[in-house]
Design an enzyme around this catalytic site. Structure first.
Site, PDB file in Angstrom:
ATOM      1  N   VAL A   1       0.810  -1.224   0.000  1.00  0.00           N
ATOM      2  CA  VAL A   1       0.000   0.000   0.000  1.00  0.00           C
ATOM      3  C   VAL A   1       0.844   1.277   0.000  1.00  0.00           C
ATOM      4  CG1 VAL A   1      -2.105  -0.994   1.014  1.00  0.00           C
ATOM      5  CG2 VAL A   1      -0.311  -0.083   2.527  1.00  0.00           C
TER       6      VAL A   1
ATOM      7  N   LYS B   1      -3.493   6.115  13.929  1.00  0.00           N
ATOM      8  CA  LYS B   1      -4.937   5.859  13.955  1.00  0.00           C
ATOM      9  C   LYS B   1      -5.724   7.154  14.250  1.00  0.00           C
ATOM     10  CE  LYS B   1      -4.585   1.500  12.908  1.00  0.00           C
ATOM     11  NZ  LYS B   1      -4.989   1.023  11.575  1.00  0.00           N
TER      12      LYS B   1
ATOM     13  N   TYR C   1       1.623   4.205  16.862  1.00  0.00           N
ATOM     14  CA  TYR C   1       0.424   3.509  16.362  1.00  0.00           C
ATOM     15  C   TYR C   1      -0.806   4.382  16.599  1.00  0.00           C
ATOM     16  CZ  TYR C   1      -3.023  -0.230  15.640  1.00  0.00           C
ATOM     17  OH  TYR C   1      -4.083  -0.997  15.186  1.00  0.00           O
TER      18      TYR C   1
ATOM     19  N   ASN D   1      -7.700  -1.099   4.797  1.00  0.00           N
ATOM     20  CA  ASN D   1      -7.551  -1.874   6.026  1.00  0.00           C
ATOM     21  C   ASN D   1      -6.102  -2.193   6.382  1.00  0.00           C
ATOM     22  OD1 ASN D   1      -8.263  -4.176   7.998  1.00  0.00           O
ATOM     23  ND2 ASN D   1      -7.231  -5.270   6.332  1.00  0.00           N
TER      24      ASN D   1
ATOM     25  N   SER E   1      -9.005   2.269  14.862  1.00  0.00           N
ATOM     26  CA  SER E   1      -8.849   1.404  16.040  1.00  0.00           C
ATOM     27  C   SER E   1      -9.433   2.178  17.217  1.00  0.00           C
ATOM     28  CB  SER E   1      -7.360   1.162  16.277  1.00  0.00           C
ATOM     29  OG  SER E   1      -7.132   0.573  17.544  1.00  0.00           O
TER      30      SER E   1
HETATM   31  P1  NDP Z   1      -3.220  -8.874  10.382  1.00  0.00           P
HETATM   32  O1  NDP Z   1      -1.772  -8.766  10.694  1.00  0.00           O
HETATM   33  O2  NDP Z   1      -3.859 -10.215  10.443  1.00  0.00           O
HETATM   34  O3  NDP Z   1      -3.525  -8.242   8.952  1.00  0.00           O
HETATM   35  C1  NDP Z   1      -2.829  -7.129   8.463  1.00  0.00           C
HETATM   36  C2  NDP Z   1      -3.022  -7.083   6.963  1.00  0.00           C
HETATM   37  O4  NDP Z   1      -2.392  -5.902   6.452  1.00  0.00           O
HETATM   38  C3  NDP Z   1      -2.382  -8.277   6.267  1.00  0.00           C
HETATM   39  O5  NDP Z   1      -3.250  -8.736   5.262  1.00  0.00           O
HETATM   40  C4  NDP Z   1      -1.125  -7.692   5.654  1.00  0.00           C
HETATM   41  O6  NDP Z   1      -0.811  -8.371   4.455  1.00  0.00           O
HETATM   42  C5  NDP Z   1      -1.571  -6.275   5.368  1.00  0.00           C
HETATM   43  N1  NDP Z   1      -0.458  -5.358   5.201  1.00  0.00           N
HETATM   44  C6  NDP Z   1       0.436  -4.961   6.132  1.00  0.00           C
HETATM   45  N2  NDP Z   1       1.340  -4.131   5.584  1.00  0.00           N
HETATM   46  C7  NDP Z   1       1.001  -4.009   4.273  1.00  0.00           C
HETATM   47  C8  NDP Z   1       1.554  -3.295   3.179  1.00  0.00           C
HETATM   48  N3  NDP Z   1       2.651  -2.539   3.321  1.00  0.00           N
HETATM   49  N4  NDP Z   1       0.941  -3.388   1.993  1.00  0.00           N
HETATM   50  C9  NDP Z   1      -0.149  -4.159   1.836  1.00  0.00           C
HETATM   51  N5  NDP Z   1      -0.719  -4.862   2.829  1.00  0.00           N
HETATM   52  C10 NDP Z   1      -0.130  -4.786   4.022  1.00  0.00           C
HETATM   53  O7  NDP Z   1      -3.928  -7.877  11.396  1.00  0.00           O
HETATM   54  P2  NDP Z   1      -5.407  -7.255  11.487  1.00  0.00           P
HETATM   55  O8  NDP Z   1      -6.344  -7.952  10.608  1.00  0.00           O
HETATM   56  O9  NDP Z   1      -5.679  -7.154  12.917  1.00  0.00           O
HETATM   57  O10 NDP Z   1      -5.114  -5.795  10.950  1.00  0.00           O
HETATM   58  C11 NDP Z   1      -5.911  -5.133  10.000  1.00  0.00           C
HETATM   59  C12 NDP Z   1      -6.105  -3.692  10.426  1.00  0.00           C
HETATM   60  O11 NDP Z   1      -6.885  -3.693  11.629  1.00  0.00           O
HETATM   61  C13 NDP Z   1      -4.832  -2.924  10.738  1.00  0.00           C
HETATM   62  O12 NDP Z   1      -4.917  -1.623  10.174  1.00  0.00           O
HETATM   63  C14 NDP Z   1      -4.839  -2.864  12.252  1.00  0.00           C
HETATM   64  O13 NDP Z   1      -4.146  -1.722  12.713  1.00  0.00           O
HETATM   65  C15 NDP Z   1      -6.318  -2.778  12.532  1.00  0.00           C
HETATM   66  N6  NDP Z   1      -6.743  -3.100  13.884  1.00  0.00           N
HETATM   67  C16 NDP Z   1      -6.554  -4.364  14.404  1.00  0.00           C
HETATM   68  C17 NDP Z   1      -6.965  -4.642  15.682  1.00  0.00           C
HETATM   69  C18 NDP Z   1      -6.753  -5.990  16.296  1.00  0.00           C
HETATM   70  O14 NDP Z   1      -6.899  -6.136  17.521  1.00  0.00           O
HETATM   71  N7  NDP Z   1      -6.455  -7.026  15.565  1.00  0.00           N
HETATM   72  C19 NDP Z   1      -7.611  -3.639  16.515  1.00  0.00           C
HETATM   73  C20 NDP Z   1      -7.797  -2.366  15.875  1.00  0.00           C
HETATM   74  C21 NDP Z   1      -7.381  -2.124  14.605  1.00  0.00           C
HETATM   75  P3  NDP Z   1       0.658  -8.712   3.905  1.00  0.00           P
HETATM   76  O15 NDP Z   1       1.554  -8.870   5.086  1.00  0.00           O
HETATM   77  O16 NDP Z   1       0.423  -9.991   3.139  1.00  0.00           O
HETATM   78  O17 NDP Z   1       1.022  -7.566   3.028  1.00  0.00           O
END
Ligand code: NDP
Length: 241
Positions: free
Chosen positions: A56, A151, A147, A82, A134
């Site tokens: 991204v 957010k 972080y 996301n 978040s």
């Molecule tokens: P995960 O680590 O399971 O998912 C994160 C996703 O973001 C992965 O699919 C990863 O894919 C992708 N990602 C990370 N960096 C990049 C990049 N540079 N380019 C493209 N894709 C990227 O965690 P979550 O599902 O929890 O996180 C999703 C969102 O939810 C985040 O923004 C997080 O801050 C937010 N969030 C999560 C909470 C929680 O408790 N889990 C609470 C509040 C918010 P890949 O590594 O394959 O690129």
């Protein structure tokens, strides 16, 4: 071409993004799946899916993926910005490279995602931006300094975008989860921070499933375009703050 509109998801390879991609696909939408781990996107094996390896931070890569998917399935009607990382840690000990990574992915990455679809939505007077923040975008927590900064940025930008886009009938929904069971903690390198986080999580009986968040997003999207859920704040019941 499928009859339901195209839905784009960044960070669709795991966690909340993956669950949301699955929920919209099950509801009959074609989906544009973006993340760096291509194998994980392919393993989802969703119908009518356009899969693109996208970081991204690369604005042109997102725009290119959107153009490819739109050529196959028509305009993106919802962008779920996301993708994010949580390099939580003691701010005085943390390498500033971790700050850069969070800022670049969680703020600039979100804006790159918005940029790829916003003008199309304005032109069509239709569309929904779902902005991943978040509860750490509403208040600060220990070891969440940068972080939280990223957010809070998402919250501020979303509020401004919502005002700007309202006359164009484009919705802006902020998603503010508490502790959700995903792979997000894999990104925490500070071991003290990680064990404190895990202890707090255990003390409230653990996190909740990403499917709960995904279903809320689907429900919000499915409201008539004239109605908007401006923010989804979802936490485990026992998570008081
Ligand atoms: P995960 O680590 O399971 O998912 C994160 C996703 O973001 C992965 O699919 C990863 O894919 C992708 N990602 C990370 N960096 C990049 C990049 N540079 N380019 C493209 N894709 C990227 O965690 P979550 O599902 O929890 O996180 C999703 C969102 O939810 C985040 O923004 C997080 O801050 C937010 N969030 C999560 C909470 C929680 O408790 N889990 C609470 C509040 C918010 P890949 O590594 O394959 O690129």
């Amino acid at each position: 071409m499928a009859s339901k509109p195209l839905i784009a998801v960044t960070g669709a390879s795991s966690g909340i993004g993956e669950a949301t991609a699955r929920a919209f696909s099950k509801a009959g939408h074609p989906v544009l799946l973006m993340a760096r781990r291509l194998d994980r996107l392919e393993a989802l094996d969703l119908p009518n899916a356009v899969i693109r390896q996208v970081d991204v931070r690369d604005r042109a890569a997102i725009a290119g993926a959107v153009a490819d998917a739109e050529a196959a399935h028509g305009p993106v009607d919802m962008m779920f910005a996301n993708a994010g990382v949580a390099r939580l840690g003691d701010i005085a000990r943390q390498p500033p490279e971790d700050w850069d990574e969070m800022i670049d992915i969680n703020t600039k990455g979100v804006m790159n995602s918005v940029h790829a679809v916003m003008n199309g939505m304005i032109g069509r007077k239709h569309g929904t931006l779902v902005m991943m923040s978040s509860i750490a975008g509403r208040k600060v927590y220990p070891d969440h300094t940068i972080y939280c900064g990223t957010k809070f940025f998402v919250h501020a930008v979303s509020e401004s975008l919502r005002e700007y886009l309202a006359p164009h009938d484009v919705r802006v929904i902020v998603v503010s989860p508490g502790i959700i069971d995903t792979e997000v903690l894999d990104g925490v390198r500070d071991q003290t921070t990680l064990s404190n986080y895990k202890a707090n999580k255990a003390a409230i009986g653990g996190g909740i499933s990403a499917d709960i968040v995904a279903d809320l997003i689907l429900n919000a999207y499915q409201l008539p375009q004239r109605a908007i859920v401006q923010e989804i704040v979802i936490t485990p019941t026992r998570q008081k703050y």
